[in-house]
Design a protein around this motif. Sequence first.
Motif, mmCIF file in Angstrom:
data_model
loop_
_atom_site.group_PDB
_atom_site.id
_atom_site.type_symbol
_atom_site.label_atom_id
_atom_site.label_comp_id
_atom_site.label_asym_id
_atom_site.label_seq_id
_atom_site.Cartn_x
_atom_site.Cartn_y
_atom_site.Cartn_z
ATOM 1 N N THR A 231 12.667 50.683 63.795
ATOM 2 C CA THR A 231 12.905 50.866 65.244
ATOM 3 C C THR A 231 11.924 49.974 66.007
ATOM 4 O O THR A 231 11.052 49.323 65.414
ATOM 5 C CB THR A 231 12.661 52.326 65.698
ATOM 6 O OG1 THR A 231 11.252 52.585 65.583
ATOM 7 C CG2 THR A 231 13.455 53.322 64.886
ATOM 8 N N TRP A 232 12.022 50.038 67.331
ATOM 9 C CA TRP A 232 11.092 49.264 68.164
ATOM 10 C C TRP A 232 9.650 49.732 67.957
ATOM 11 O O TRP A 232 8.713 48.968 68.216
ATOM 12 C CB TRP A 232 11.496 49.349 69.639
ATOM 13 C CG TRP A 232 12.777 48.597 69.884
ATOM 14 C CD1 TRP A 232 14.026 49.120 69.971
ATOM 15 C CD2 TRP A 232 12.922 47.175 70.013
ATOM 16 N NE1 TRP A 232 14.940 48.111 70.149
ATOM 17 C CE2 TRP A 232 14.300 46.911 70.193
ATOM 18 C CE3 TRP A 232 12.036 46.097 69.999
ATOM 19 C CZ2 TRP A 232 14.800 45.617 70.347
ATOM 20 C CZ3 TRP A 232 12.532 44.812 70.161
ATOM 21 C CH2 TRP A 232 13.902 44.576 70.334
ATOM 22 N N ASP A 233 9.457 50.967 67.480
ATOM 23 C CA ASP A 233 8.084 51.416 67.175
ATOM 24 C C ASP A 233 7.466 50.541 66.091
ATOM 25 O O ASP A 233 6.264 50.279 66.092
ATOM 26 C CB ASP A 233 8.079 52.873 66.675
ATOM 27 C CG ASP A 233 8.412 53.840 67.792
ATOM 28 O OD1 ASP A 233 8.327 53.426 68.966
ATOM 29 O OD2 ASP A 233 8.774 54.998 67.479
ATOM 30 N N ASP A 234 8.300 50.106 65.146
ATOM 31 C CA ASP A 234 7.780 49.241 64.083
ATOM 32 C C ASP A 234 7.407 47.863 64.641
ATOM 33 O O ASP A 234 6.447 47.238 64.187
ATOM 34 C CB ASP A 234 8.821 49.101 62.960
ATOM 35 C CG ASP A 234 9.089 50.439 62.295
ATOM 36 O OD1 ASP A 234 8.144 51.007 61.724
ATOM 37 O OD2 ASP A 234 10.224 50.929 62.374
ATOM 38 N N ASP B 54 6.280 47.425 67.665
ATOM 39 C CA ASP B 54 4.983 47.670 68.324
ATOM 40 C C ASP B 54 3.858 47.721 67.294
ATOM 41 O O ASP B 54 2.775 47.175 67.516
ATOM 42 C CB ASP B 54 5.011 49.007 69.093
ATOM 43 C CG ASP B 54 5.970 48.957 70.267
ATOM 44 O OD1 ASP B 54 6.271 47.846 70.746
ATOM 45 O OD2 ASP B 54 6.433 50.031 70.696
ATOM 46 N N TRP B 55 4.131 48.377 66.184
ATOM 47 C CA TRP B 55 3.099 48.486 65.146
ATOM 48 C C TRP B 55 2.726 47.091 64.616
ATOM 49 O O TRP B 55 1.542 46.767 64.464
ATOM 50 C CB TRP B 55 3.604 49.384 64.000
ATOM 51 C CG TRP B 55 2.576 49.549 62.915
ATOM 52 C CD1 TRP B 55 1.574 50.482 62.878
ATOM 53 C CD2 TRP B 55 2.424 48.732 61.752
ATOM 54 N NE1 TRP B 55 0.807 50.299 61.744
ATOM 55 C CE2 TRP B 55 1.301 49.226 61.031
ATOM 56 C CE3 TRP B 55 3.102 47.640 61.237
ATOM 57 C CZ2 TRP B 55 0.863 48.670 59.842
ATOM 58 C CZ3 TRP B 55 2.671 47.078 60.042
ATOM 59 C CH2 TRP B 55 1.567 47.585 59.354
ATOM 60 N N HIS C 101 8.477 44.449 74.541
ATOM 61 C CA HIS C 101 7.602 44.864 73.435
ATOM 62 C C HIS C 101 6.620 43.763 73.035
ATOM 63 O O HIS C 101 5.989 43.846 71.989
ATOM 64 C CB HIS C 101 8.437 45.323 72.239
ATOM 65 C CG HIS C 101 9.092 46.652 72.483
ATOM 66 N ND1 HIS C 101 8.569 47.847 72.050
ATOM 67 C CD2 HIS C 101 10.216 46.978 73.163
ATOM 68 C CE1 HIS C 101 9.346 48.846 72.436
ATOM 69 N NE2 HIS C 101 10.350 48.343 73.108
#
Length: 353
Positions: free
Chosen positions: A204-207, A209-210, A236
């Motif tokens: 996901t977009w969280d990845d 960001d990570w 992002h």
Amino acid sequence: MVAVEQQFVTLNEIRRAARANLSPEVWDYASGGAETETSLRRNRRAMSNYVFVPRVLRDVSHIDTTTTFLGMPLALPIMIAPMGSMFLLHPDGDLALARAAGQMGTIYWLSTMTRWLPEEVAAAATGPLIFQLYWRGDHAWAEALLRRVEAAGFRGIALTVDTAAYGRRERDIEKRYDPRGQGSRLWQGFPPPLQGDARMASLTWDDVDWLKRTTRLPLIVKGIQSVEDARLCVEHGVDCVYISNHGGRQLDYAPAPIELVAEVAEAVAGRAEVVVDGGFQRGTDVLKALALGARAVCIGKAAAWGLAAAGAEGAARVLELLHLELRIAMANTGQTSVREVGPWLVRRACACE
Ligand SMILES: Cc1cc2nc3c(=O)[nH]c(=O)nc-3n(C[C@H](O)[C@H](O)[C@H](O)COP(=O)(O)O)c2cc1C
């Protein structure tokens, strides 16, 4: 020995030589697409939806094809896309492709699905390298890989996002041929991809960001196919939006990347660099993408055919021929610098060929 310049005078000749050198399995792996292969065909055919608006009498005796990508100089706006299992096409595989790119003053993108270690490719390379990430493990796995690639001197990380599920490439399936994972030394310890790419499916977009937080290298998201996702990339903090449908190997009936360039470039508005691939096999294709707003293009199959035809020299010859065609197209459209072309250079036309 005939010099490669005499042996291969067009890309079509190189393509035919590649086919002659490869087994049917490997040829189809390298050249096929998903399901009906509509995406594969459209990638090429959509190039005809644009024609030039040529200008004349503008002194084109000096033509400059140099540009930059993420701050790195490029002698020509054409890079080599990441491709897995290149050892199947030539014993020197990624090493040869990296050398060819360096020799021509451009960048090689190394796939995660490589038989060589990133350090080995870096040692053989004569130009900058970018690492393409297929994410398999947990954060600790990804972080260790990032550190390793950073230490080896890679200049960017490209997260491929168009492979949530592996496309059904029926040429391979009908032959019961599955080259996936055969070569990747970076995926050792994981089950073969056929048994489930759970990590790729759960990205996901969280990845994103990570990754952005975890690596100091520029981050590229490869496989963007909508204007909305291009905007999200910018939100992002992604450094480069890479428009691609994986060369028609993943989603069938995907949009042709060339047709997304103008809208994506407009939405991104200079806040990230835009690159594109999919069907680039002519200098005119490259010029169209640049005019529509891409910083540079990548070539996949064309470079793979060069590799299969004649190793590093063959891949370099592909770049050389595209460079030549690009310069001719620029001269005949009245353009002297790839950095100065704009949307006024092309217009949409009916695909009447
Ligand atoms: C044989 C082959 C293997 C590929 N493997 C990868 C890969 O490992 N990772 C990836 O992000 N893209 C992969 N791709 C897609 C390319 O990076 C690129 O998006 C595509 O080839 C561009 O289209 P073109 O072949 O028409 O130039 C592969 C493409 C080919 C032809």
